[in-house]
Scaffold this active site. Structure first.
Site, short mmCIF file in Angstrom:
data_model
loop_
_atom_site.label_atom_id
_atom_site.label_comp_id
_atom_site.label_asym_id
_atom_site.label_seq_id
_atom_site.Cartn_x
_atom_site.Cartn_y
_atom_site.Cartn_z
CG ASP A 286 -7.44 -2.44 -6.56
OD1 ASP A 286 -7.03 -3.08 -5.56
OD2 ASP A 286 -6.69 -1.75 -7.26
CD GLU B 137 -1.54 -4.21 -5.69
OE1 GLU B 137 -0.37 -4.63 -5.66
OE2 GLU B 137 -2.24 -4.25 -6.73
#
Length: 487
Positions: free
Chosen positions: A79, A146
């Protein structure tokens, strides 16, 4: 996307980064990039699967002659932080990142670049695809989410990974080798309030704070950058104290891990104070801009007349709200006594929303010392509870305790020194690397973090150094070729 990105050296790295950046990958919406990564692994004929939480794992055997080396885990997160300038028309859910070359830097047009952690992911992909790069057996671990909770790392179960050494490719200065990081906890304060009818004879104003640098709320927290929420609160405090200002709405900041760049408030004052209010506010604006003239030269604070809102916040709650935000700590709380220049504990007041009878104040508190993390979190909780908020601690994750007697650390320091003629900076960082979390289920794994130089992460000013990527690539390949033999 400009072909000039794909022509950059090393082409193996930049082409994979260009492929990845064509896929929308916001945190908590990683479905498309997960499928992209699985198809990539399967197209290479490699063992590819996702775990229960949707992390993607791709396994590649050792190249000939490397079979007796320790298995390694190459790790990055899929991400990226989505931030854009106010005047940029861009849909992160549907569009790929629009990149361009600016001297030695690769940038995006008005948005975050995704080099955090896209360059690390691309470096792993390039090795998985390669036919001529020597390496030991690889477990490639691509984690999800994350940036907004580290749920991928938190959800990874023990026993899935076979590696003895983990190379995390999520560090943003090419002369640094990270051996520790901060943990974090989300501190969120909420409460409801009564709305009152706007008094007759009032004048409506919109106050806007914008033009701040923003940045990573861990790596940039020590730089003295402006926090739009704290700056806005100063203005509201003064307006309330001197002119009875009342708040109708506030919308400040966006992401928990980004220093807020903008805040907008809709307020009213009594018509009798109209001119005096504007004059007084301008004096405060001048003071604030003077304070931040070095770190925030592009700061803009505007106060303009606007439509009169129908309702405003109850004055009693408003006073408690403004004073609590003023009292709540933002920025560095404590420096480490053990590692030079390391921020130990900090807080970022990341997002404030006041609207329709509801208040929400979001904070991300970080620390490399667990007790200090909760000391600051409890200080924040106390400030917010004093005006009647409910305060929730959520998403707590541990820090990564440095191991200075690490075999992989010795290897990286030796290779770096041979390649560059100087020793690298062995550091712990104030960002939330996933190593500490992964280490809870893989306690025996030797971990290290390194990467190319990336500046302005988590802001539209994010940029990746081209020359640094070349330096990083050379370093990375030499590490892979010299992983220790299994004992």
């Amino acid at each position: 996307m400009s072909q000039e990105i794909r022509n950059l050296e090393p082409k193996a790295l930049w082409n994979k980064f260009a492929d990845l950046n064509a896929v929308p990958r916001p945190s908590k919406k990683e479905g498309r990039v997960i499928e992209f990564m699985k198809k990539f692994g399967e197209s290479l004929g490699l063992e590819t699967f996702e775990d229960e939480i949707r992390n993607v794992i791709i396994r590649k055997p050792a190249t000939p002659g490397m079979e007796n080396r320790k298995t390694i885990v190459l790790q990055g997160h899929l991400d990226m932080v989505h931030q854009k300038n106010n005047d940029t028309n861009f849909d992160f859910d549907t569009q790929g990142i629009d990149m361009y070359v600016d001297g030695d830097w690769v940038r995006a047009k008005g948005t975050t670049l995704g080099a955090d952690n896209g360059l690390g992911v691309a470096a792993i992909m390039a090795v998985l695809e390669s036919k001529d790069i020597p390496h030991p057996a690889i477990d490639a671990l691509f984690t999800i989410d994350e940036e907004t909770g580290m749920t991928g790392a938190l959800g990874l179960k023990g026993g899935i990974l076979k590696g003895e050494i983990l190379l995390n490719l999520d560090t943003e200065e090419d002369d640094e080798i990270d051996i520790g990081c901060a943990g974090g906890v989300d501190v969120t304060a909420t409460r409801s309030y009564n709305e009152e009818e706007t008094p007759e004879g009032s004048v409506g104003y919109t106050i806007t704070v914008k033009g701040l640098n923003g940045g990573h709320s861990g790596m940039d927290i020590h730089k003295g950058l402006g926090n739009a929420n704290k700056i806005m609160n100063r203005l509201l405090f003064d307006g309330f104290e001197n002119f009875g200002l009342q708040i109708a709405e506030i919308n400040g900041g966006s992401l928990r891990n980004a220093i807020p760049r903008e805040s907008v408030a809709k307020v009213i004052v009594a018509g009798m104070y109209d001119e005096a209010f504007v004059f007084d506010m301008q004096e405060i604006i001048n003071d604030i801009k003077f304070e931040f003239k070095t770190t925030e030269p592009n700061l803009v604070i505007e106060i303009v007349k606007s439509d009169l809102p129908k309702k405003v916040m109850d004055l009693g709650v408003q006073e408690g709200f403004i004073r609590s935000v003023y009292a709540a700590h933002n920025g560095v709380y404590r420096m480490s006594a053990d590692m030079k220049d390391l921020v130990e504990t900090s807080n970022n007041i990341s997002k404030i929303v006041v609207k329709d009878g509801q208040i929400s104040i979001q904070n991300l508190t970080r620390s490399s010392v667990e007790s200090s993390k909760f000391d600051l979190a409890n200080a924040l909780r106390s400030a917010y509870e004093l005006f009647g908020c409910e305060v929730e601690f959520a998403g707590s994750y541990p820090g990564w305790t440095p191991n200075v007697k690490s075999e992989i650390l010795d290897l990286l320091v030796d290779i770096y020194q041979k390649q560059n003629g100087t020793k690298p900076n062995v550091v712990a960082c104030h960002a939330g690397l996933e190593c500490g979390i992964l280490g809870t289920n893989y306690p025996g794994m030797d971990m290290i973090s390194f990467g190319p130089t990336i500046h302005g992460a988590h802001s539209p000013d994010e940029r990746a150094s081209i020359s640094s990527s070349q330096k990083f690539w050379k370093f990375y390949l030499e590490i892979l070729a010299n992983i220790p033999v299994r004992s």
